[in-house]
Write a protein that holds these residues in place. Structure first.
Motif, mmCIF file in Angstrom:
data_model
loop_
_atom_site.group_PDB
_atom_site.id
_atom_site.type_symbol
_atom_site.label_atom_id
_atom_site.label_comp_id
_atom_site.label_asym_id
_atom_site.label_seq_id
_atom_site.Cartn_x
_atom_site.Cartn_y
_atom_site.Cartn_z
ATOM 1 N N ILE A 29 0.844 -1.188 0.000
ATOM 2 C CA ILE A 29 0.000 0.000 0.000
ATOM 3 C C ILE A 29 0.883 1.243 0.000
ATOM 4 O O ILE A 29 2.067 1.184 0.337
ATOM 5 C CB ILE A 29 -0.932 0.047 1.238
ATOM 6 N N GLU A 30 0.288 2.373 -0.376
ATOM 7 C CA GLU A 30 0.946 3.670 -0.241
ATOM 8 C C GLU A 30 0.245 4.429 0.875
ATOM 9 O O GLU A 30 -0.933 4.766 0.752
ATOM 10 C CB GLU A 30 0.871 4.457 -1.541
ATOM 11 N N LEU A 31 0.942 4.647 1.964
ATOM 12 C CA LEU A 31 0.353 5.311 3.121
ATOM 13 C C LEU A 31 0.517 6.820 2.977
ATOM 14 O O LEU A 31 1.638 7.338 2.916
ATOM 15 C CB LEU A 31 1.030 4.811 4.393
ATOM 16 N N LEU A 32 -0.596 7.531 2.901
ATOM 17 C CA LEU A 32 -0.573 8.985 2.760
ATOM 18 C C LEU A 32 -0.422 9.616 4.141
ATOM 19 O O LEU A 32 -1.183 9.308 5.058
ATOM 20 C CB LEU A 32 -1.867 9.479 2.103
ATOM 21 N N LEU A 33 0.540 10.514 4.293
ATOM 22 C CA LEU A 33 0.829 11.138 5.586
ATOM 23 C C LEU A 33 0.692 12.651 5.470
ATOM 24 O O LEU A 33 1.410 13.295 4.707
ATOM 25 C CB LEU A 33 2.239 10.768 6.055
ATOM 26 N N ILE A 34 -0.210 13.209 6.226
ATOM 27 C CA ILE A 34 -0.423 14.646 6.244
ATOM 28 C C ILE A 34 0.642 15.316 7.113
ATOM 29 O O ILE A 34 1.141 14.716 8.071
ATOM 30 C CB ILE A 34 -1.846 14.971 6.778
ATOM 31 N N PHE A 48 -6.611 14.948 1.368
ATOM 32 C CA PHE A 48 -6.141 13.587 1.643
ATOM 33 C C PHE A 48 -7.304 12.593 1.637
ATOM 34 O O PHE A 48 -7.165 11.477 1.126
ATOM 35 C CB PHE A 48 -5.408 13.542 2.980
ATOM 36 N N LEU A 49 -8.431 12.984 2.208
ATOM 37 C CA LEU A 49 -9.592 12.105 2.240
ATOM 38 C C LEU A 49 -10.054 11.733 0.836
ATOM 39 O O LEU A 49 -10.472 10.597 0.586
ATOM 40 C CB LEU A 49 -10.744 12.781 3.003
ATOM 41 N N ASN A 50 -9.966 12.667 -0.091
ATOM 42 C CA ASN A 50 -10.436 12.424 -1.455
ATOM 43 C C ASN A 50 -9.361 11.832 -2.364
ATOM 44 O O ASN A 50 -9.666 11.324 -3.442
ATOM 45 C CB ASN A 50 -10.989 13.713 -2.055
ATOM 46 N N ALA A 51 -8.101 11.903 -1.934
ATOM 47 C CA ALA A 51 -7.012 11.314 -2.723
ATOM 48 C C ALA A 51 -6.833 9.829 -2.438
ATOM 49 O O ALA A 51 -6.223 9.105 -3.227
ATOM 50 C CB ALA A 51 -5.707 12.049 -2.436
ATOM 51 N N ALA A 52 -7.375 9.382 -1.311
ATOM 52 C CA ALA A 52 -7.153 8.001 -0.870
ATOM 53 C C ALA A 52 -8.134 7.031 -1.512
ATOM 54 O O ALA A 52 -9.289 7.366 -1.791
ATOM 55 C CB ALA A 52 -7.265 7.929 0.646
ATOM 56 N N ASP A 53 -7.674 5.808 -1.712
ATOM 57 C CA ASP A 53 -8.560 4.717 -2.117
ATOM 58 C C ASP A 53 -9.333 4.191 -0.914
ATOM 59 O O ASP A 53 -10.476 3.749 -1.050
ATOM 60 C CB ASP A 53 -7.752 3.580 -2.741
ATOM 61 N N LEU A 54 -8.683 4.244 0.253
ATOM 62 C CA LEU A 54 -9.335 3.808 1.488
ATOM 63 C C LEU A 54 -8.898 4.702 2.639
ATOM 64 O O LEU A 54 -7.711 5.038 2.758
ATOM 65 C CB LEU A 54 -9.005 2.352 1.801
ATOM 66 N N VAL A 55 -9.867 5.081 3.466
ATOM 67 C CA VAL A 55 -9.622 5.972 4.596
ATOM 68 C C VAL A 55 -10.039 5.283 5.893
ATOM 69 O O VAL A 55 -11.116 4.681 5.970
ATOM 70 C CB VAL A 55 -10.417 7.283 4.442
ATOM 71 N N PHE A 56 -9.180 5.353 6.894
ATOM 72 C CA PHE A 56 -9.549 4.983 8.260
ATOM 73 C C PHE A 56 -9.936 6.252 9.006
ATOM 74 O O PHE A 56 -9.153 7.217 9.025
ATOM 75 C CB PHE A 56 -8.371 4.339 8.997
ATOM 76 N N LEU A 57 -11.096 6.266 9.626
ATOM 77 C CA LEU A 57 -11.497 7.386 10.467
ATOM 78 C C LEU A 57 -11.304 6.979 11.922
ATOM 79 O O LEU A 57 -12.018 6.121 12.442
ATOM 80 C CB LEU A 57 -12.956 7.757 10.200
ATOM 81 N N CYS A 58 -10.320 7.594 12.583
ATOM 82 C CA CYS A 58 -10.018 7.312 13.991
ATOM 83 C C CYS A 58 -10.281 8.593 14.767
ATOM 84 O O CYS A 58 -9.361 9.242 15.276
ATOM 85 C CB CYS A 58 -8.575 6.843 14.141
ATOM 86 N N LEU A 59 -11.548 8.949 14.846
ATOM 87 C CA LEU A 59 -11.974 10.256 15.320
ATOM 88 C C LEU A 59 -13.146 10.119 16.282
ATOM 89 O O LEU A 59 -13.827 9.088 16.299
ATOM 90 C CB LEU A 59 -12.431 11.115 14.122
#
Length: 313
Positions: A29-34, A48-59
């Motif tokens: 995978i390619e991990l996107l880091l803000i 970042f949310l729209n650039a990702a194929d999959l997003v984890f929401l840890c909020l």
């Protein structure tokens, strides 16, 4: 073929950090880091949310709902680790082993709600028995769940690990004593219960680990099975599952330890008891199968990876 892009929104929290630990060394995978100084910048997060194929929401719940509203890319898939969407229409419950077809539902879904830790333990024993027709939907269930303090997040971790901490923290602490814990809605809905269970979580002086117990009166079960029968039903139900196992009947010994599976991403069910009564206990890591491990398992299923990739067995 390009690697799928994955973004963790809320990487700094306990669950986010644990997911990052499981994904940080992966090359599939390619991990996107803000940038750290922009992690609370809404517009930057939106990119970042729209650039990702999959997003984890840890909020927190409200922030998770807001994050979903920021996603405009129809190809972005979401795994929400908060409570916000676990009973919401259009979201799939992310417990692959729990019900027939659940793994396939996760695989093809764009919106997956990661289960709560206490709910994971409760549902792992109760939902199959309802599915098998043994446990009536109107059974007056009671459950208690022992957990490590890491599930309370950074504030609770700091409280327990402070050098001058309150001596009362040395002893187990029942909480949510008003019987309205936030995991109850998913416990009831996913299991298909007519009524929510009486549920008591108990906080212990251990970093991570969980033991969730349900006690049954066998004469109230359909067919009046004994404890051995209940064991055999659950063992057959979870046969060949890699991350959920049922231990041999009668082989658990006199004690079960809350931290027995700490550091693992699997779950073990122990069934014990007699002709008249049955004790069901699920042991697992509240940060593993109870949170981050389950989230990574769901990602693996959704992205077509080996289901246990990056997980500790």
């Amino acid at each position: 073929m390009s690697k799928p892009k994955v973004y963790i929104d809320g990487k700094e929290g306990t669950t986010g950090l644990q997911i990052y630990e499981r994904l940080g060394g992966r090359e599939d995978i390619e991990l996107l880091l803000i940038d750290e100084d922009k992690r609370k910048d809404t517009e930057e997060r939106k990119k970042f949310l729209n650039a990702a194929d999959l997003v984890f929401l840890c909020l927190p719940d409200a922030a998770a709902v807001e994050a979903v509203s920021l996603i405009e890319n129809p190809k972005t898939r979401i795994i929400d680790a908060s409570t916000a969407h676990r009973t919401a229409e259009g979201w799939v419950y992310g417990f692959a082993e729990l019900l027939p077809g659940q793994r396939q539902r996760i695989k093809f879904s764009s919106r997956v709600a990661n289960p709560g830790c206490h709910a994971t333990g409760f549902l792992s024993t109760v939902a199959p028995l309802i599915e098998l027709g043994v446990l009536p939907r109107d059974y007056p269930l009671s459950c208690y769940s022992l957990t490590g303090y890491s599930g309370g997040g950074k504030k609770m971790i700091a409280e327990y690990e402070a050098p001058d901490r309150d001596p009362l923290l040395d002893s187990p602490a029942p909480y949510a004593i008003g019987l309205c814990h936030k995991h109850l809605p998913e416990m009831r809905q996913v299991a298909g219960l007519d009524f929510p269970p009486n549920f008591l979580p108990v906080l212990g002086d251990i970093y991570k680990g969980m033991a969730t117990t349900v006690m049954l009166q066998n004469h109230l079960l359909n067919g009046t099975p004994n404890a051995q029968d209940v064991h055999d039903l659950l063992a057959g139900y979870y046969q060949d599952q890699k991350l959920v196992q049922v231990t041999p009947f009668g082989g658990a010994g006199p004690r079960l330890y809350t931290s027995q599976l700490a550091g693992k991403d699997s779950l073990e069910i122990t069934v014990s008891g007699t002709q008249e009564q049955t004790l069901l206990t699920a042991q697992f890591d509240n940060l593993g199968k109870g949170a981050s491990g389950a989230a990574v398992q769901n990602m693996n299923i959704m992205m077509g990876f080996e289901e246990t990739a990056g997980l500790s067995l």
